[in-house]
Design a protein around this motif. Structure first.
Motif, short mmCIF file in Angstrom:
data_model
loop_
_atom_site.label_atom_id
_atom_site.label_comp_id
_atom_site.label_asym_id
_atom_site.label_seq_id
_atom_site.Cartn_x
_atom_site.Cartn_y
_atom_site.Cartn_z
N ASP A 31 -30.02 16.55 43.89
CA ASP A 31 -31.39 16.18 43.51
C ASP A 31 -31.93 16.92 42.30
O ASP A 31 -33.13 16.91 42.05
CB ASP A 31 -32.35 16.35 44.71
CG ASP A 31 -32.02 15.37 45.83
OD1 ASP A 31 -31.61 14.24 45.51
OD2 ASP A 31 -32.18 15.75 47.00
N GLN A 32 -31.06 17.52 41.51
CA GLN A 32 -31.47 18.20 40.28
C GLN A 32 -30.86 17.45 39.09
O GLN A 32 -29.71 17.01 39.15
CB GLN A 32 -30.98 19.65 40.26
CG GLN A 32 -31.60 20.52 41.34
CD GLN A 32 -33.10 20.63 41.17
OE1 GLN A 32 -33.61 20.88 40.09
NE2 GLN A 32 -33.83 20.41 42.27
N PRO A 33 -31.61 17.29 37.99
CA PRO A 33 -31.04 16.64 36.79
C PRO A 33 -29.80 17.38 36.32
O PRO A 33 -29.78 18.61 36.24
CB PRO A 33 -32.16 16.75 35.76
CG PRO A 33 -33.40 17.00 36.55
CD PRO A 33 -32.98 17.74 37.78
N ARG A 34 -28.74 16.63 36.06
CA ARG A 34 -27.47 17.23 35.63
C ARG A 34 -27.07 16.76 34.23
O ARG A 34 -26.62 17.53 33.41
CB ARG A 34 -26.39 16.89 36.66
CG ARG A 34 -25.03 17.33 36.33
CD ARG A 34 -24.88 18.80 36.47
NE ARG A 34 -23.51 19.15 36.11
CZ ARG A 34 -23.04 20.36 36.11
NH1 ARG A 34 -23.82 21.34 36.46
NH2 ARG A 34 -21.82 20.59 35.77
N ARG A 83 -26.66 9.51 41.61
CA ARG A 83 -26.16 10.79 42.08
C ARG A 83 -24.75 10.99 41.54
O ARG A 83 -23.95 10.06 41.46
CB ARG A 83 -26.15 10.82 43.61
CG ARG A 83 -27.57 10.78 44.17
CD ARG A 83 -27.61 10.68 45.67
NE ARG A 83 -26.79 11.72 46.28
CZ ARG A 83 -26.24 11.61 47.48
NH1 ARG A 83 -26.38 10.51 48.18
NH2 ARG A 83 -25.52 12.61 47.97
N SER A 84 -24.43 12.22 41.17
CA SER A 84 -23.12 12.51 40.58
C SER A 84 -21.97 12.12 41.49
O SER A 84 -20.91 11.70 41.02
CB SER A 84 -23.02 13.99 40.19
OG SER A 84 -23.16 14.81 41.34
N THR A 132 -31.48 6.30 37.83
CA THR A 132 -30.92 7.56 38.31
C THR A 132 -29.74 7.27 39.21
O THR A 132 -29.76 6.31 39.99
CB THR A 132 -31.98 8.36 39.10
OG1 THR A 132 -33.10 8.59 38.24
CG2 THR A 132 -31.43 9.68 39.58
N LEU A 156 -30.03 8.81 34.29
CA LEU A 156 -30.08 10.21 34.70
C LEU A 156 -29.06 10.43 35.81
O LEU A 156 -29.06 9.70 36.81
CB LEU A 156 -31.48 10.57 35.19
CG LEU A 156 -31.66 11.98 35.76
CD1 LEU A 156 -31.40 13.03 34.68
CD2 LEU A 156 -33.04 12.13 36.36
N THR A 195 -27.85 13.00 38.66
CA THR A 195 -28.36 14.15 39.41
C THR A 195 -27.26 14.74 40.29
O THR A 195 -26.33 14.04 40.70
CB THR A 195 -29.56 13.77 40.29
OG1 THR A 195 -29.14 12.78 41.24
CG2 THR A 195 -30.71 13.25 39.47
N ASN A 196 -27.40 16.02 40.57
CA ASN A 196 -26.51 16.73 41.48
C ASN A 196 -27.40 17.56 42.40
O ASN A 196 -28.15 18.42 41.91
CB ASN A 196 -25.54 17.61 40.70
CG ASN A 196 -24.50 18.25 41.57
OD1 ASN A 196 -24.40 17.94 42.76
ND2 ASN A 196 -23.71 19.13 40.99
#
Length: 113
Positions: free
Chosen positions: A31-34, A5-6, A3, A26, A28-29
């Motif tokens: 803490d949500q899957p993006r 972070r974007s 994972t 994965l 994330t943005n």
């Protein structure tokens, strides 16, 4: 699955792409899957397994180059189907002369002939 972070994606893009060759990544943005980053080969495999068409842009590739010389047999090694085609051709005796020449070159390179 790794994972990232974007916000860190751009500065780590090379690492993400190398990882995607081995496993999905994965993104994330907040803490949500993006998004999910995966290799083109994995994308082709998933589309094929789902019975969906694979976009031509994904299949677009050039022959594998070795020392800037195209594969003498013309197989596109970026398409996973080349393995079955190569095995089938070998069992059928196709490309026998070319294969013998490649084996001879390799044996000479490794000083075994």
């Amino acid at each position: 699955m790794q994972t990232i972070r974007s916000i860190n994606l751009q500065k780590n893009l090379g690492d993400v792409l190398r990882t995607a060759d081995v496993e999905t990544v994965l993104v994330t943005n907040r803490d949500q899957p993006r998004a999910v980053v995966m290799s083109a080969e994995e994308f082709i495999r998933l589309k094929t397994a789902a019975g969906e068409p694979v976009p031509n842009e994904v299949r677009k590739s050039s022959p594998t180059l070795h020392r800037r010389i195209a594969d003498p047999l013309g197989y596109d090694t970026r398409d996973p189907g080349y393995v079955e085609q190569t095995a089938s051709d070998a069992l059928d005796g196709q490309h026998a002369d070319e294969i013998a020449r490649e084996i001879d070159k390799a044996m000479r390179r490794w000083r075994l002939r």
